[in-house]
Design an enzyme around this catalytic site. Structure first.
Site, short mmCIF file in Angstrom:
data_model
loop_
_atom_site.label_atom_id
_atom_site.label_comp_id
_atom_site.label_asym_id
_atom_site.label_seq_id
_atom_site.Cartn_x
_atom_site.Cartn_y
_atom_site.Cartn_z
N ARG A 73 0.85 -1.20 0.00
CA ARG A 73 0.00 0.00 0.00
C ARG A 73 0.88 1.24 0.00
O ARG A 73 1.58 1.50 0.99
CB ARG A 73 -0.88 -0.01 1.25
CG ARG A 73 -1.84 1.18 1.37
CD ARG A 73 -2.59 1.15 2.71
NE ARG A 73 -3.31 -0.08 2.91
CZ ARG A 73 -3.81 -0.48 4.11
NH1 ARG A 73 -3.66 0.28 5.19
NH2 ARG A 73 -4.44 -1.63 4.22
N HIS A 118 1.58 -2.23 5.69
CA HIS A 118 1.38 -2.52 4.26
C HIS A 118 2.39 -1.76 3.38
O HIS A 118 2.81 -2.26 2.33
CB HIS A 118 -0.03 -2.13 3.81
CG HIS A 118 -1.09 -3.09 4.22
ND1 HIS A 118 -1.42 -4.21 3.50
CD2 HIS A 118 -1.92 -3.09 5.30
CE1 HIS A 118 -2.40 -4.87 4.10
NE2 HIS A 118 -2.73 -4.20 5.20
N ASP A 125 -3.82 -8.30 3.23
CA ASP A 125 -5.19 -8.46 3.73
C ASP A 125 -5.82 -9.50 2.82
O ASP A 125 -5.85 -9.32 1.59
CB ASP A 125 -5.98 -7.16 3.61
CG ASP A 125 -5.53 -6.09 4.59
OD1 ASP A 125 -4.86 -6.41 5.58
OD2 ASP A 125 -5.87 -4.92 4.34
N GLU A 183 -7.70 -7.57 13.39
CA GLU A 183 -8.24 -7.76 12.03
C GLU A 183 -7.89 -9.17 11.54
O GLU A 183 -6.72 -9.45 11.24
CB GLU A 183 -7.64 -6.70 11.08
CG GLU A 183 -8.00 -5.28 11.51
CD GLU A 183 -7.36 -4.18 10.65
OE1 GLU A 183 -6.48 -4.49 9.82
OE2 GLU A 183 -7.75 -3.02 10.84
N HIS A 186 -5.54 -9.61 8.29
CA HIS A 186 -4.28 -8.85 8.13
C HIS A 186 -3.09 -9.65 8.67
O HIS A 186 -3.07 -10.06 9.83
CB HIS A 186 -4.46 -7.53 8.90
CG HIS A 186 -3.29 -6.62 8.92
ND1 HIS A 186 -3.24 -5.43 8.22
CD2 HIS A 186 -2.12 -6.68 9.60
CE1 HIS A 186 -2.11 -4.80 8.46
NE2 HIS A 186 -1.40 -5.55 9.30
#
Ligand SMILES: C[C@@H](N)C(=O)N[C@H](C)C(=O)O
Ligand SMILES: [Zn+2]
Length: 204
Positions: A73, A118, A125, A183, A186
């Site tokens: 990301r 990320h 994810d 999460e 993740h």
């Protein structure tokens, strides 16, 4: 198209990996394409990509596949999330993704990160899906549901969803990924090659 160094294009390394890259389009918690995602492709560092390929190999034996929501990301995407937190709330998106939280608290509560793992290129994810129709296994919540129902130790989801989460944890940790308590989707590679670097190369 080959990814720039130090990244590997996951579709090239793992052709049967299912890609549903939510921040490339609008089907996500901000309801819009996110800065830095200029093509529907996913990149990771070489060791993270190889570990993901091994995890996919394990699941293939059971006619299952990993389905990827996000990988590397760019920092500009994280900056987009930061700006979004200061914009007016969309009640429909809040109901779907963070019903019990104010969007400005998503960073403080740990669901978003100003310096995301990320951006270091070794975090994913993802979920598990069938190989034929791509039907996702029930994990108890949608991807990016920000609340305690997504925590690893949540016991208010169904036994089947708990078992599905355990399968995902088992496959990913066996190949060197560390899960994230808040999460279920993740995971970060334990021995990531760039633990101190946030990259900002757009995915183009
Ligand atoms: C936004 C969500 N998918 C995520 O990745 N959250 C973690 C905490 C992050 O932003 O690094
Ligand atoms: Zn994540």
């Amino acid at each position: 198209m080959t990814a720039p160094s130090p990244f590997v294009d996951l579709a090239e390394l793992i052709p049967d990996l299912q890609l549903d890259l939510r921040y490339y389009g609008s089907d996500n918690f901000i309801g819009a394409p996110v800065d830095g995602y200029e093509t529907h492709r996913a990149w990771l560092t070489e060791p993270a990509a190889q570990a993901l390929a091994r995890a996919q190999r394990q699941l293939r034996r059971f006619d299952l596949s990993l389905k990827l929501f996000d990988a590397y990301r760019p920092q500009r995407a994280v900056d987009h999330f930061i700006r979004w937190c200061d914009t007016p709330c969309d009640p429909a998106l809040k109901a779907l993704y963070y019903p019990s939280l104010d969007k400005r608290d998503l960073f403080g509560e740990g669901y978003l990160n100003r310096r995301s793992t990320h951006s270091r290129g070794s975090t994913v994810d993802l979920t598990i899906a069938s190989t034929d129709a791509g039907t996702e296994l029930d994990m108890g919540t949608r991807f990016d549901f920000f609340g305690p129902e997504s925590w690893l130790d949540c016991d208010s989801i169904s036994p089947q969803a708990r078992a599905n989460r355990l399968l995902l944890q088992k496959v990913m940790t066996a190949e060197g990924f560390i899960p994230f308590h808040h999460e279920w989707w993740h995971f970060t590679l334990r021995d990531e090659p760039f633990p101190d670097t946030c990259f900002d190369i757009p995915i183009a």
